[in-house]
Design a protein around this motif. Structure first.
Motif, PDB file in Angstrom:
ATOM      1  N   PRO A   6       0.858  -1.337   0.048  1.00  0.00           N
ATOM      2  CA  PRO A   6      -0.141  -0.040  -0.077  1.00  0.00           C
ATOM      3  C   PRO A   6       0.771   1.324  -0.016  1.00  0.00           C
ATOM      4  CG  PRO A   6       0.159  -1.165   2.231  1.00  0.00           C
ATOM      5  CD  PRO A   6       0.816  -1.963   1.426  1.00  0.00           C
ATOM      6  N   THR A   7       0.407   2.182  -0.692  1.00  0.00           N
ATOM      7  CA  THR A   7       1.148   3.532  -1.083  1.00  0.00           C
ATOM      8  C   THR A   7       0.382   4.661  -0.613  1.00  0.00           C
ATOM      9  OG1 THR A   7       0.724   3.835  -3.345  1.00  0.00           O
ATOM     10  CG2 THR A   7       2.643   2.544  -2.862  1.00  0.00           C
ATOM     11  N   ARG A   8       0.948   5.920  -0.559  1.00  0.00           N
ATOM     12  CA  ARG A   8       0.273   6.991  -0.172  1.00  0.00           C
ATOM     13  C   ARG A   8      -0.579   7.507  -1.350  1.00  0.00           C
ATOM     14  NH1 ARG A   8       3.824   6.293   3.484  1.00  0.00           N
ATOM     15  NH2 ARG A   8       3.887   7.639   5.446  1.00  0.00           N
ATOM     16  N   GLN A   9       0.010   7.041  -2.631  1.00  0.00           N
ATOM     17  CA  GLN A   9      -0.718   7.384  -3.793  1.00  0.00           C
ATOM     18  C   GLN A   9      -1.948   6.638  -4.267  1.00  0.00           C
ATOM     19  OE1 GLN A   9       1.845   6.622  -7.313  1.00  0.00           O
ATOM     20  NE2 GLN A   9       0.356   7.701  -8.672  1.00  0.00           N
ATOM     21  N   LEU A  10      -1.936   5.278  -3.544  1.00  0.00           N
ATOM     22  CA  LEU A  10      -3.164   4.439  -3.980  1.00  0.00           C
ATOM     23  C   LEU A  10      -4.217   4.826  -2.827  1.00  0.00           C
ATOM     24  CD1 LEU A  10      -1.148   1.022  -4.335  1.00  0.00           C
ATOM     25  CD2 LEU A  10      -2.692   2.403  -5.917  1.00  0.00           C
ATOM     26  N   HIS A  11      -3.623   5.223  -1.307  1.00  0.00           N
ATOM     27  CA  HIS A  11      -4.592   5.739  -0.450  1.00  0.00           C
ATOM     28  C   HIS A  11      -5.410   6.885  -0.975  1.00  0.00           C
ATOM     29  CE1 HIS A  11      -4.952   7.329   3.892  1.00  0.00           C
ATOM     30  NE2 HIS A  11      -5.698   7.374   3.303  1.00  0.00           N
ATOM     31  N   GLU A  12      -4.805   7.910  -1.621  1.00  0.00           N
ATOM     32  CA  GLU A  12      -5.360   9.020  -2.392  1.00  0.00           C
ATOM     33  C   GLU A  12      -6.261   8.569  -3.452  1.00  0.00           C
ATOM     34  OE1 GLU A  12      -4.254  13.630  -2.362  1.00  0.00           O
ATOM     35  OE2 GLU A  12      -2.430  12.048  -2.795  1.00  0.00           O
ATOM     36  N   LYS A  13      -5.763   7.659  -4.176  1.00  0.00           N
ATOM     37  CA  LYS A  13      -6.625   7.134  -5.375  1.00  0.00           C
ATOM     38  C   LYS A  13      -7.930   6.673  -4.734  1.00  0.00           C
ATOM     39  CE  LYS A  13      -6.692   4.273  -9.321  1.00  0.00           C
ATOM     40  NZ  LYS A  13      -5.889   3.122 -10.261  1.00  0.00           N
ATOM     41  N   PHE A  14      -7.787   5.787  -3.873  1.00  0.00           N
ATOM     42  CA  PHE A  14      -9.043   5.317  -3.337  1.00  0.00           C
ATOM     43  C   PHE A  14     -10.002   6.436  -2.788  1.00  0.00           C
ATOM     44  CE2 PHE A  14     -11.506   4.238   0.491  1.00  0.00           C
ATOM     45  CZ  PHE A  14     -12.301   3.141   0.119  1.00  0.00           C
ATOM     46  N   CYS A  15      -9.576   7.477  -2.060  1.00  0.00           N
ATOM     47  CA  CYS A  15     -10.465   8.684  -1.653  1.00  0.00           C
ATOM     48  C   CYS A  15     -11.266   9.388  -2.980  1.00  0.00           C
ATOM     49  CB  CYS A  15      -9.649   9.578  -1.083  1.00  0.00           C
ATOM     50  SG  CYS A  15      -8.985   8.953   0.505  1.00  0.00           S
ATOM     51  N   THR A  16     -10.343   9.489  -3.989  1.00  0.00           N
ATOM     52  CA  THR A  16     -10.635   9.923  -5.291  1.00  0.00           C
ATOM     53  C   THR A  16     -11.722   9.149  -5.733  1.00  0.00           C
ATOM     54  OG1 THR A  16      -8.690  11.005  -5.588  1.00  0.00           O
ATOM     55  CG2 THR A  16      -9.918  10.755  -7.673  1.00  0.00           C
ATOM     56  N   VAL A  17     -11.529   7.848  -6.051  1.00  0.00           N
ATOM     57  CA  VAL A  17     -12.432   6.947  -6.705  1.00  0.00           C
ATOM     58  C   VAL A  17     -13.975   6.800  -6.179  1.00  0.00           C
ATOM     59  CG1 VAL A  17     -12.910   4.492  -7.267  1.00  0.00           C
ATOM     60  CG2 VAL A  17     -10.811   5.518  -7.930  1.00  0.00           C
ATOM     61  N   GLU A  18     -13.570   6.868  -4.660  1.00  0.00           N
ATOM     62  CA  GLU A  18     -14.903   6.546  -3.842  1.00  0.00           C
ATOM     63  C   GLU A  18     -15.701   7.948  -3.718  1.00  0.00           C
ATOM     64  OE1 GLU A  18     -16.960   4.656  -0.131  1.00  0.00           O
ATOM     65  OE2 GLU A  18     -14.708   4.863  -0.045  1.00  0.00           O
ATOM     66  N   GLY A  19     -15.087   9.165  -3.880  1.00  0.00           N
ATOM     67  CA  GLY A  19     -15.702  10.416  -3.856  1.00  0.00           C
ATOM     68  C   GLY A  19     -15.570  11.095  -2.670  1.00  0.00           C
ATOM     69  N   TRP A  20     -14.547  10.703  -1.776  1.00  0.00           N
ATOM     70  CA  TRP A  20     -14.412  11.814  -0.626  1.00  0.00           C
ATOM     71  C   TRP A  20     -14.230  13.187  -1.109  1.00  0.00           C
ATOM     72  CZ3 TRP A  20     -12.486   9.130   4.342  1.00  0.00           C
ATOM     73  CH2 TRP A  20     -12.595   7.949   4.527  1.00  0.00           C
ATOM     74  N   ASP A  21     -14.335  13.723  -0.036  1.00  0.00           N
ATOM     75  CA  ASP A  21     -14.391  15.398  -0.058  1.00  0.00           C
ATOM     76  C   ASP A  21     -12.585  15.922   0.420  1.00  0.00           C
ATOM     77  OD1 ASP A  21     -16.906  15.778  -1.078  1.00  0.00           O
ATOM     78  OD2 ASP A  21     -17.711  15.776   0.671  1.00  0.00           O
ATOM     79  N   ARG A  22     -12.123  16.588  -0.361  1.00  0.00           N
ATOM     80  CA  ARG A  22     -10.919  17.027   0.191  1.00  0.00           C
ATOM     81  C   ARG A  22     -11.079  18.328   1.001  1.00  0.00           C
ATOM     82  NH1 ARG A  22      -5.863  17.592  -3.820  1.00  0.00           N
ATOM     83  NH2 ARG A  22      -4.476  19.353  -2.636  1.00  0.00           N
ATOM     84  N   VAL A  23     -10.809  18.119   2.242  1.00  0.00           N
ATOM     85  CA  VAL A  23     -11.271  19.268   3.212  1.00  0.00           C
ATOM     86  C   VAL A  23     -10.411  20.199   3.717  1.00  0.00           C
ATOM     87  CG1 VAL A  23     -13.424  18.199   3.745  1.00  0.00           C
ATOM     88  CG2 VAL A  23     -11.205  17.792   4.984  1.00  0.00           C
TER      89      VAL A  23
END
Length: 141
Positions: A6-23
């Motif tokens: 697991p990488t930080r890049q994949l962590h961020e990709k997960f958030c993007t794909v699922e539609g998390w809000d960047r706050v």
């Protein structure tokens, strides 16, 4: 099953794909950049995760990764990898929108005038429901 590291890049990709809000974005004293994401769930909970981008580390250790999956993302590893690799969002209990729904007034009439149960009405297509109501009115009931 074995998954990639697991990488930080994949962590961020997960958030993007699922539609998390960047706050929030923050830059610490050491130059480390943090991005905070939130996901508002239908049950009222708000999930929050922070993706750090340190200069010298791109992967997560197993203990911190287990914590992120369990306590921040609230998913199993398989759900995470399905999302990141195949774009399959985790099942968060959000009901699927039916391909064809019945107008509320039609549902109300079928239940309260015709006397059908909710289950009977829910099993009908739009054409079946309209036909059933038409027969009811034609029979003069």
């Amino acid at each position: 099953m074995t998954w990639p590291q697991p990488t930080r890049q994949l962590h961020e990709k997960f958030c993007t794909v699922e539609g998390w809000d960047r706050v929030r974005d923050a830059r610490g004293r050491t130059g480390t950049h943090h991005r905070t994401y939130e996901l508002h769930l239908r049950d009222g909970r708000v999930l929050r995760t922070r993706v750090s981008h340190p200069v010298d580390r791109t992967t997560y250790g197993s203990r911190i990764w287990a914590h992120i999956l369990r306590d921040q993302l609230d998913v199993k590893a398989a759900e995470f990898w399905d999302c990141v690799q195949d774009g399959v969002r985790p099942d968060r209990g959000i009901p699927e929108t039916p391909a064809e729904s019945l107008p509320l007034e039609l549902v109300h009439l079928l239940i309260h005038r015709v006397g059908l149960t909710e289950a009977e009405v829910a099993a009908m297509t739009r054409d079946e429901a309209a036909g059933r109501l038409s027969r009811f009115w034609a029979e003069g009931a």
